[in-house]
Design an enzyme around this catalytic site. Structure first.
Site, PDB file in Angstrom:
ATOM      1  CG  ASN A   1     -66.459   9.394   7.256  1.00  0.00           C
ATOM      2  OD1 ASN A   1     -65.328   8.705   7.390  1.00  0.00           O
ATOM      3  ND2 ASN A   1     -66.542  10.525   7.896  1.00  0.00           N
TER       4      ASN A   1
ATOM      5  CE  LYS B   1     -67.419   9.677  11.583  1.00  0.00           C
ATOM      6  NZ  LYS B   1     -67.925  10.187  12.480  1.00  0.00           N
TER       7      LYS B   1
ATOM      8  CG  HIS C   1     -66.287  14.607   8.820  1.00  0.00           C
ATOM      9  ND1 HIS C   1     -66.131  14.555  10.053  1.00  0.00           N
ATOM     10  CD2 HIS C   1     -67.045  13.923   8.615  1.00  0.00           C
ATOM     11  CE1 HIS C   1     -66.921  13.777  10.748  1.00  0.00           C
ATOM     12  NE2 HIS C   1     -67.582  13.232   9.703  1.00  0.00           N
TER      13      HIS C   1
ATOM     14  CD  GLU D   1     -65.286  12.602  13.264  1.00  0.00           C
ATOM     15  OE1 GLU D   1     -64.818  11.774  12.454  1.00  0.00           O
ATOM     16  OE2 GLU D   1     -66.533  12.180  13.486  1.00  0.00           O
TER      17      GLU D   1
ATOM     18  CD  GLU E   1     -71.257  14.014   8.582  1.00  0.00           C
ATOM     19  OE1 GLU E   1     -71.654  12.954   8.425  1.00  0.00           O
ATOM     20  OE2 GLU E   1     -70.320  14.628   8.929  1.00  0.00           O
TER      21      GLU E   1
ATOM     22  N   GLY F   1     -72.203  10.108  15.991  1.00  0.00           N
ATOM     23  CA  GLY F   1     -71.817   9.223  16.948  1.00  0.00           C
ATOM     24  C   GLY F   1     -72.377   9.120  18.368  1.00  0.00           C
TER      25      GLY F   1
ATOM     26  CB  SER G   1     -77.067   9.345  15.083  1.00  0.00           C
ATOM     27  OG  SER G   1     -76.056   9.579  16.009  1.00  0.00           O
TER      28      SER G   1
HETATM   29  P1  13P Z   1     -72.442   8.728  12.550  1.00  0.00           P
HETATM   30  O1  13P Z   1     -73.282   8.191  11.599  1.00  0.00           O
HETATM   31  O2  13P Z   1     -71.412   7.723  13.265  1.00  0.00           O
HETATM   32  O3  13P Z   1     -73.127   9.639  13.399  1.00  0.00           O
HETATM   33  O4  13P Z   1     -71.085   9.588  12.021  1.00  0.00           O
HETATM   34  C1  13P Z   1     -71.574  10.584  10.988  1.00  0.00           C
HETATM   35  C2  13P Z   1     -70.513  10.944  10.232  1.00  0.00           C
HETATM   36  O5  13P Z   1     -69.742  12.009  10.913  1.00  0.00           O
HETATM   37  C3  13P Z   1     -70.478  10.665   8.930  1.00  0.00           C
HETATM   38  O6  13P Z   1     -69.431  11.482   8.332  1.00  0.00           O
END
Ligand code: 13P
Length: 253
Positions: free
Chosen positions: A9, A11, A96, A98, A168, A174, A213
């Protein structure tokens, strides 16, 4: 029984030209990985999809979008319909954290999107996961139960295996602080048990990814767990070397 599935992803990262460069690097880095051992997808921003699509030709890497709207067309300024993505992507990430946290997406909206993705013949990656506060308050299972149940309303038994669920935990995204492999396994097993309550043994066909992560350093241990069928990778998916190392960690198992 379940083919592992690693998705990147991206983003809101990478311009169109940067996205094409990354795909070229990924194709080279992943060329030796047998296509039957692992499903791989990358999910760039909408504007990069039509440039990345031809760049992926000749590789087994599939394309995904990070979001879509469920209405087929109309006055929805700034949105992209699933029909517009049909023929370009195979997968669409839905719900997601976010999207849920920053853009206010609810379980009911996530469900409408999941149903619309399936109806279009595409494959949803439905994201679920608890906040740090929910985790610390001992509410993780209640949150996962609600998000799984409400996100899958009216998904038929015939379609359930098309759904990938990405667990997640929001506190792990992150932050560099991944869930331990045992905790991630237990949560993914809990989610599968929720799917089993409604769909019986079809739950064994549903892929459940862990995200948060994931790195080359922890991927092997996470992906060795029986109920973790892959990973949804954020930051590490932006580097060809890291993403390919994660893919190779699962392909070797
Ligand atoms: P990270 O791997 O940067 O922690 O992000 C995970 C994520 O949100 C994947 O959709």
């Amino acid at each position: 029984m379940r083919t592992p599935f690693i998705a990147g992803n991206w983003k809101m990262n990478k311009t169109v030209s940067e996205a094409v460069v990354l795909v070229d690097e990924l194709k080279a880095a992943l060329s030796g990985v047998p296509a039957s051992s692992v499903d791989i997808a990358v999910c760039p921003a909408f504007v990069a999809l039509t440039s990345v699509k031809p760049a992926l030709a000749g590789s087994s890497i599939k394309l995904g979008a990070q979001n879509a709207y469920y209405e087929p067309k109309g006055a929805y300024t700034g949105e992209v319909s699933i029909g517009m993505l049909t023929g370009i992507v195979d997968y669409i990430i839905i719900g997601h954290s976010e999207r849920r946290q920053i853009f206010g997406e609810t379980d009911a909206l996530v469900n409408k999107k999941v149903l619309a993705v399936i109806a279009a013949g595409l494959l949803p990656i439905m994201c679920i996961g608890e906040t740090l506060a929910e985790n610390e308050a001992g509410q993780t299972e209640a949150v996962l139960e609600r998000q799984t149940r409400d996100g899958l309303v009216n998904v038929s038994p015939a379609d359930i295996a098309k759904v990938t669920i990405a667990y997640e935990p929001i506190w792990a995204i992150g932050t560099g602080r991944a869930a331990t492999s045992d905790d991630a396994q237990n949560r993914c097993a809990f989610v599968r048990a929720q799917v089993r309550l409604k769909y019986g043994d079809l739950a064994d066909q549903v892929r459940i990814q862990y995200g948060g992560s994931v790195t080359p350093a922890n991927a092997k241990e996470l992906l060795a767990k029986p109920d973790i069928d892959g990973a949804l990778v954020g930051g590490a998916s932006l580097k060809a070397g890291d993403f390919s190392a994660i893919v190779k960690a699962v392909a070797a198992q």
